[in-house]
Design a protein around this motif. Structure first.
Motif, PDB file in Angstrom:
ATOM      1  N   PRO A 176       0.851  -1.189   0.000  1.00 19.72           N
ATOM      2  CA  PRO A 176       0.000   0.000   0.000  1.00 19.72           C
ATOM      3  C   PRO A 176       0.893   1.248   0.000  1.00 19.72           C
ATOM      4  O   PRO A 176       2.122   1.140   0.019  1.00 19.72           O
ATOM      5  CB  PRO A 176      -0.743  -0.122   1.326  1.00 19.72           C
ATOM      6  CG  PRO A 176       0.211  -0.857   2.214  1.00 19.72           C
ATOM      7  CD  PRO A 176       1.103  -1.696   1.334  1.00 19.72           C
ATOM      8  N   LEU A 177       0.267   2.423   0.007  1.00 24.01           N
ATOM      9  CA  LEU A 177       1.076   3.634   0.120  1.00 24.01           C
ATOM     10  C   LEU A 177       1.726   3.678   1.493  1.00 24.01           C
ATOM     11  O   LEU A 177       2.874   4.077   1.642  1.00 24.01           O
ATOM     12  CB  LEU A 177       0.208   4.880  -0.086  1.00 24.01           C
ATOM     13  CG  LEU A 177      -0.296   5.121  -1.515  1.00 24.01           C
ATOM     14  CD1 LEU A 177      -1.095   6.408  -1.579  1.00 24.01           C
ATOM     15  CD2 LEU A 177       0.857   5.163  -2.506  1.00 24.01           C
ATOM     16  N   PHE A 217      -6.129   3.742 -10.969  1.00 22.97           N
ATOM     17  CA  PHE A 217      -6.746   2.532 -11.494  1.00 22.97           C
ATOM     18  C   PHE A 217      -7.249   1.639 -10.353  1.00 22.97           C
ATOM     19  O   PHE A 217      -8.368   1.135 -10.392  1.00 22.97           O
ATOM     20  CB  PHE A 217      -5.756   1.753 -12.366  1.00 22.97           C
ATOM     21  CG  PHE A 217      -6.278   0.412 -12.751  1.00 22.97           C
ATOM     22  CD1 PHE A 217      -7.257   0.276 -13.720  1.00 22.97           C
ATOM     23  CD2 PHE A 217      -5.845  -0.730 -12.096  1.00 22.97           C
ATOM     24  CE1 PHE A 217      -7.779  -0.959 -14.050  1.00 22.97           C
ATOM     25  CE2 PHE A 217      -6.362  -1.974 -12.411  1.00 22.97           C
ATOM     26  CZ  PHE A 217      -7.323  -2.095 -13.393  1.00 22.97           C
ATOM     27  N   THR A 218      -6.418   1.470  -9.324  1.00 24.57           N
ATOM     28  CA  THR A 218      -6.800   0.612  -8.206  1.00 24.57           C
ATOM     29  C   THR A 218      -8.107   1.080  -7.585  1.00 24.57           C
ATOM     30  O   THR A 218      -9.012   0.288  -7.310  1.00 24.57           O
ATOM     31  CB  THR A 218      -5.687   0.592  -7.141  1.00 24.57           C
ATOM     32  OG1 THR A 218      -4.498   0.129  -7.758  1.00 24.57           O
ATOM     33  CG2 THR A 218      -6.050  -0.329  -5.991  1.00 24.57           C
ATOM     34  N   ALA A 219      -8.219   2.408  -7.391  1.00 25.46           N
ATOM     35  CA  ALA A 219      -9.434   2.947  -6.781  1.00 25.46           C
ATOM     36  C   ALA A 219     -10.635   2.695  -7.683  1.00 25.46           C
ATOM     37  O   ALA A 219     -11.696   2.250  -7.217  1.00 25.46           O
ATOM     38  CB  ALA A 219      -9.263   4.439  -6.528  1.00 25.46           C
ATOM     39  N   THR A 244     -14.201   0.958   0.844  1.00 27.69           N
ATOM     40  CA  THR A 244     -13.143   1.934   1.059  1.00 27.69           C
ATOM     41  C   THR A 244     -13.055   2.928  -0.092  1.00 27.69           C
ATOM     42  O   THR A 244     -12.671   4.072   0.090  1.00 27.69           O
ATOM     43  CB  THR A 244     -11.794   1.189   1.212  1.00 27.69           C
ATOM     44  OG1 THR A 244     -11.920   0.296   2.306  1.00 27.69           O
ATOM     45  CG2 THR A 244     -10.647   2.134   1.473  1.00 27.69           C
ATOM     46  N   TYR A 245     -13.380   2.478  -1.299  1.00 22.09           N
ATOM     47  CA  TYR A 245     -13.111   3.317  -2.472  1.00 22.09           C
ATOM     48  C   TYR A 245     -14.343   3.948  -3.118  1.00 22.09           C
ATOM     49  O   TYR A 245     -14.214   4.824  -3.950  1.00 22.09           O
ATOM     50  CB  TYR A 245     -12.343   2.499  -3.516  1.00 22.09           C
ATOM     51  CG  TYR A 245     -10.979   2.088  -3.010  1.00 22.09           C
ATOM     52  CD1 TYR A 245      -9.905   2.976  -3.090  1.00 22.09           C
ATOM     53  CD2 TYR A 245     -10.773   0.852  -2.409  1.00 22.09           C
ATOM     54  CE1 TYR A 245      -8.655   2.631  -2.599  1.00 22.09           C
ATOM     55  CE2 TYR A 245      -9.534   0.500  -1.909  1.00 22.09           C
ATOM     56  CZ  TYR A 245      -8.486   1.383  -2.008  1.00 22.09           C
ATOM     57  OH  TYR A 245      -7.252   1.047  -1.511  1.00 22.09           O
ATOM     58  N   PHE A 294      -5.831   3.302   0.189  1.00 18.58           N
ATOM     59  CA  PHE A 294      -4.407   3.106  -0.119  1.00 18.58           C
ATOM     60  C   PHE A 294      -3.549   2.859   1.114  1.00 18.58           C
ATOM     61  O   PHE A 294      -2.336   2.950   1.062  1.00 18.58           O
ATOM     62  CB  PHE A 294      -3.825   4.291  -0.911  1.00 18.58           C
ATOM     63  CG  PHE A 294      -4.571   4.597  -2.173  1.00 18.58           C
ATOM     64  CD1 PHE A 294      -4.643   3.651  -3.188  1.00 18.58           C
ATOM     65  CD2 PHE A 294      -5.214   5.812  -2.347  1.00 18.58           C
ATOM     66  CE1 PHE A 294      -5.345   3.917  -4.350  1.00 18.58           C
ATOM     67  CE2 PHE A 294      -5.916   6.087  -3.518  1.00 18.58           C
ATOM     68  CZ  PHE A 294      -5.979   5.133  -4.521  1.00 18.58           C
ATOM     69  N   VAL A 295      -4.193   2.568   2.243  1.00 14.27           N
ATOM     70  CA  VAL A 295      -3.429   2.340   3.470  1.00 14.27           C
ATOM     71  C   VAL A 295      -3.793   0.967   4.041  1.00 14.27           C
ATOM     72  O   VAL A 295      -4.957   0.578   4.034  1.00 14.27           O
ATOM     73  CB  VAL A 295      -3.730   3.439   4.514  1.00 14.27           C
ATOM     74  CG1 VAL A 295      -3.092   3.098   5.851  1.00 14.27           C
ATOM     75  CG2 VAL A 295      -3.237   4.789   4.018  1.00 14.27           C
TER      76      VAL A 295
END
Lengths: 319, 595
Positions: free
Chosen positions: B97-98, B153-155, B170-171, B199-200
């Motif tokens: 993740p970030l 893209f992930t989101a 989450t998104y 992203f966490v």
């Protein structure tokens, strides 16, 4: 013979269909949810789980799901696992080698012990050897594999530290070392299953040989002055093994179906452990596929056993 | 400690009168210790100390193989399809993740260049957006560069309902924009005090756009990368068999210098917890095993061998008892335990208080859970700053008897107390699990001595925790008087966790018992506190509100906490792991090493 086979196959079809209906209904009636873990996770909103259930068609009526499964199965589509989203056939093929290796070896071991011991014990009934063999056979099939498995782990892995008790399908060593590692990790599960199986085989072999050894043709053979070895090997065992062969044929499905308990104890990635983990996570497509394949194997090997029996013993006619 | 004091101390830190560490220690002294104290300081624009990991090796590689045993085995390797933690753990070996959460609730950057904060201007003052700077020169395992497009893209991938991602929650309500190749901005619909979700951590693992792009939406299941991940982490994918084994090798291009230490990593699955503990602690066949649901006594016995040890990691999980104030035995509009009904005796606060006094938490901890739990009177037990100092627990049969006597519950000829024809007879349910049954027995015995008759009921876990609408024995239906289970808190912020205490989340027939509030109790004050906390950008105020909610429910003895649970892992003695109660077990696998 030909018509017999056709008739048997035609009878097998409705029974397989019946088995699949029973399996499906039982699974549908059983409580549980493949997305259960998400229910207690506060980070996942319940809608996500409901949407997944809907997407995977779990909320549809049972009969609809059954017909969907049946038509897909007829076309060779086994569906996909809810847990891993992988096609079920891929999963099963991945698990098959370990099961065939371990269970196959244990069957071979069982026969390698049961045949000589059973025959020798039967030729000398109630001798000291027979008594000892009998005692061990009784102990052998009275002890369940989950008990002997844990006992072996305790003795050979924990006290003596000789053998690993976690089976790995991906040994990285090469050459002889690979074979050595492979054998080392398979010893305990193969022993556990093999000795258990050997115990019951020994009893069968012994009683089959005992039945034959008393017959008149054996006495005739002896009267002709044949050596004891020839009498036993050529005359007695040949006839005595006919029921044993069919017994072994009936055991064959387990070679593919795996041994649920033993595989779980030693972490063997075989069909049995696939089935148990699928059951625990309510992964219906996988449970369905594994149990259904197992049912097919049982039906097939029953047929093979019958045919084999007739072929070995021509006195039995196919009707 | 109140808000003003905390504000005062924050000012001291800003002026340099008080060190960050001093601040944390001061809070700790008040029983309100540090874990997400970064949040308090962060809000006030005080820079975060870089959280340090004592990583010793001076070069990457050379550590040989690392062997991990997850007895509940990963079945897939797409973090956004993960059904349970096991799948997230498996995915985390390859994806990053970030940022992740360390054991003290601090954010540690992985793919982020730095942690956003008020001070560096990345977290907006109105709480409506956060800007992440991405680490430059990070490469995917296939050599392509990692950029902002992958985050976007992930989101989008996870938020698309057709993808059927489990991280959709989450998104779905955030907007992610690309500022440049290495900067993204997340915009929220309303002020969001807890911005570190997307992203966490476990739900934040980022997928490579170039690999997954053709498989967004309905085709998501067909992506070969669901089983053959291409990530950015310290280990590259070699081989995966669902439910069995997972292998990876060292990524020579890893973006953190001198990491990782191990040349290969292997994650084996299957079997049960006890034998997993044995393979790590007793025989040393494996280096690490997770989720040791094993009685502490057995673990202690294994540890005597000296090869490995159990590692308790504190978490926000709580084992608690819930008292039903609705009537579970009367059906109204097709459901029992409906809020339209009233429980004949548990609506009496005196009875609930007496039951609380009859729970011998100390013994439960000492004789059943050992290092696996700590007796508590609070529903929220971590991070420490959210722990209420106001709740106390006590075990006293005499006091319970007295309270019941005073409230007019009189013992009958059968020794069971009654008032106006209502007897104190309850059914107490939980899932089948050896420690829970022992716990039930302890409560039953004590209750007997106070004239309360308890019938014990245990339900198989797969039924109890299922969402099966047709089954009357699920925990969310709560068709009995008393029940007990563990609820998990996965983020170092209690907002999501507190949904279990609000009125609009009450589980009922209408929402198919999917609501989070299982106790069905509600209070206007708690509802208001939650709504305020949701929008409150002042961490001290937010903390006070969450503590108030905890106090309402625990003070009313609706939720009767028993033990704050710890997560147990097993590790070999010659392995240094980086445990965290707020992230996955393998969250920092890159920094594990052998001393």
């Amino acid at each position: 013979m030909g018509t017999y086979l056709v008739r048997r196959l035609l009878i097998a079809l409705p029974s397989l269909l019946g088995i699949s209906v029973v399996l499906f209904t039982v699974l549908a009636l059983a409580p549980g949810d493949p997305f259960e873990e998400m229910a207690t996770n506060p980070n996942i909103p319940p809608e996500v789980r409901l949407a997944l259930r809907e997407k995977f068609g779990i909320d549809d009526p049972v009969y609809l799901r059954y017909f969907r499964w049946l038509t897909a199965m007829m076309q060779g589509d086994w569906g996909f696992s809810f847990a891993s989203r992988v096609n079920v056939d891929t999963l099963i093929l991945q698990r098959l080698p370990a099961t065939i290796f371990v269970i196959g070896s244990s069957q071979i071991l069982a026969l390698a012990i049961a045949l000589p011991v059973g025959i020798y014990a039967a030729t000398r009934p109630y001798s000291v050897f027979d008594q000892i063999a009998n005692t061990f056979a009784f102990i052998g099939f009275s002890l369940p594999t989950f008990f002997t498995g844990l006992l072996f782990i305790l003795v050979f892995s924990i006290w003596l530290d000789w053998l690993p008790f976690v089976y790995r399908s991906d040994i990285t060593a090469t050459g002889w070392r690979w074979y050595w590692e492979q054998i080392r990790q398979a010893i305990m599960p193969v022993m556990v299953l093999g000795l258990f199986q050997a115990a019951s085989y020994t009893r069968y072999v012994r009683s089959a040989v005992l039945d034959v050894i008393r017959l008149d043709f054996v006495t005739t053979a002896r009267a002709k002055g044949l050596g004891e070895k020839t009498v036993v090997v050529r005359h007695v065992v040949r006839n005595a093994l006919i029921p044993v062969v069919t017994l072994v044929a009936l055991q064959m499905p387990t070679v593919f179906g795996g041994a649920i308990v033993t595989e779980q104890i030693f972490r063997i990635p075989g069909i049995g452990s696939l089935l148990i983990s699928a059951i625990l996570s309510n992964d219906t497509p996988v449970i369905m596929a594994v149990t259904f394949v197992f049912a097919c194997l049982v039906v097939t090997f029953n047929l093979i056993a019958d045919v084999l029996y007739g072929w070995l013993d021509p006195r039995i006619a196919f009707r | 400690m109140n808000e003003t004091e905390i504000h005062g101390m924050v000012a001291d830190v800003k002026e340099g009168k008080l060190s960050r560490r001093g601040f944390m220690q001061r809070l700790a002294a008040f029983g309100v210790a540090a874990p997400t104290a970064w949040h308090i300081l962060d809000f006030h624009g005080v820079a975060q100390a870089q959280s340090l990991t004592a990583y010793k090796p001076t070069k990457a590689g050379g550590g040989g193989p690392l062997k991990i045993l997850l007895w509940q085995a990963p079945t897939l390797l797409n973090p956004h399809f993960a059904i349970g933690t096991k799948d997230q753990e498996g995915s985390r070996v390859f994806y990053e993740p970030l940022a992740g959460w360390d054991n003290e609730g601090n954010l540690v950057p992985f793919l982020a260049a730095e942690i956003p904060s008020r001070e560096n201007g990345a977290v907006s003052a109105d709480g409506l957006s956060v800007t992440w700077k991405l680490k430059p020169n990070v490469k995917w395992h296939d050599g392509k560069p990692f950029t902002a497009d992958d985050c976007l893209f992930t989101a989008a991938y996870a938020a698309d309902p057709a993808t059927a991602a489990t991280t959709i929650g989450t998104y779905k309500d955030i907007k992610v924009e690309k500022i440049n190749d290495l900067t993204i901005k997340i915009t929220f619909e309303k002020p969001t005090p807890f911005w570190a979700d997307a992203f966490v951590g476990a739900a934040g693992m980022i997928l490579p756009k170039h690999v997954f792009e053709p498989f967004k939406g309905a085709a998501s299941r067909d992506a070969p990368a669901n089983l053959k991940p291409v990530g950015t982490s310290a280990y590259k994918f070699i081989d995966f068999k669902p439910g069995d084994i997972l292998r990876g090798e060292r990524n020579p291009d890893y973006h953190i210098a001198n990491q990782p230490h191990f040349d290969t990593v292997e994650v084996k699955g299957g079997g049960d917890a006890v034998s997993a503990a044995r393979a790590v602690i007793q025989t040393g066949e494996f280096d690490y095993a997770w989720n040791m649901q094993v009685e502490d006594e057995i673990l202690l016995r294994m540890e005597r061998g000296g090869r490995g040890k159990a590692i308790p990691v504190s978490s926000g999980n709580i084992e608690f008892i819930m008292l039903n104030t609705t009537d579970p035995w009367t059906e109204v509009d097709g459901e029992r335990s409906s809020v339209k009904t009233k429980h004949p005796s548990l609506t009496d606060p005196a009875v609930r208080q007496a039951i609380n006094l009859l729970i011998d938490r100390e013994s439960v901890q000492k004789f059943i859970y050992g290092r696996g739990g700590k007796a508590t009177a609070n529903f929220v037990n971590a991070p420490p700053r959210y722990v209420s100092p106001n709740m106390k627990y006590e075990f006293s049969i005499d006091k319970a008897n007295k309270i019941l006597d005073d409230a007019g519950w009189v013992r009958g000829s059968d020794g069971i107390r009654a008032k106006g024809g209502t007897k104190l007879k309850y059914v107490y349910q939980t899932s089948i699990n050896a420690p829970r049954q022992k716990n039930q027995a302890i409560v039953k015995q004590a209750a007997q001595r106070a004239g309360i008759d308890i019938e014990l009921k245990s339900v198989t876990a797969s039924v109890f925790f299922s969402s099966d609408v047709a089954n009357p024995d699920t925990y969310s239906k709560f068709y009995c008087d008393i029940q007990m289970y563990t609820t998990t808190m996965l983020q170092p912020d209690p907002e999501r966790f507190m949904l279990q205490l609000v009125s609009w989340e009450i589980a009922n027939k209408e929402n198919k018992w999917q609501g989070r509030n299982i106790s069905r109790y509600s209070s206007k004050e708690a509802d208001d506190a939650f709504r305020e906390a949701q929008n409150s950008l002042d961490p001290a105020r937010r903390t006070a509100l969450f503590i108030r909610m905890n106090d309402i429910f625990c003070g009313e003895n609706i939720l009767v906490p028993v033990l704050a649970r710890t997560r147990m892992a097993a590790s070999s003695n010659n392995l240094v792991v980086q445990p965290s109660g707020w992230d996955l077990d393998l969250w920092m696998l890159n920094a594990w090493f052998r001393p």
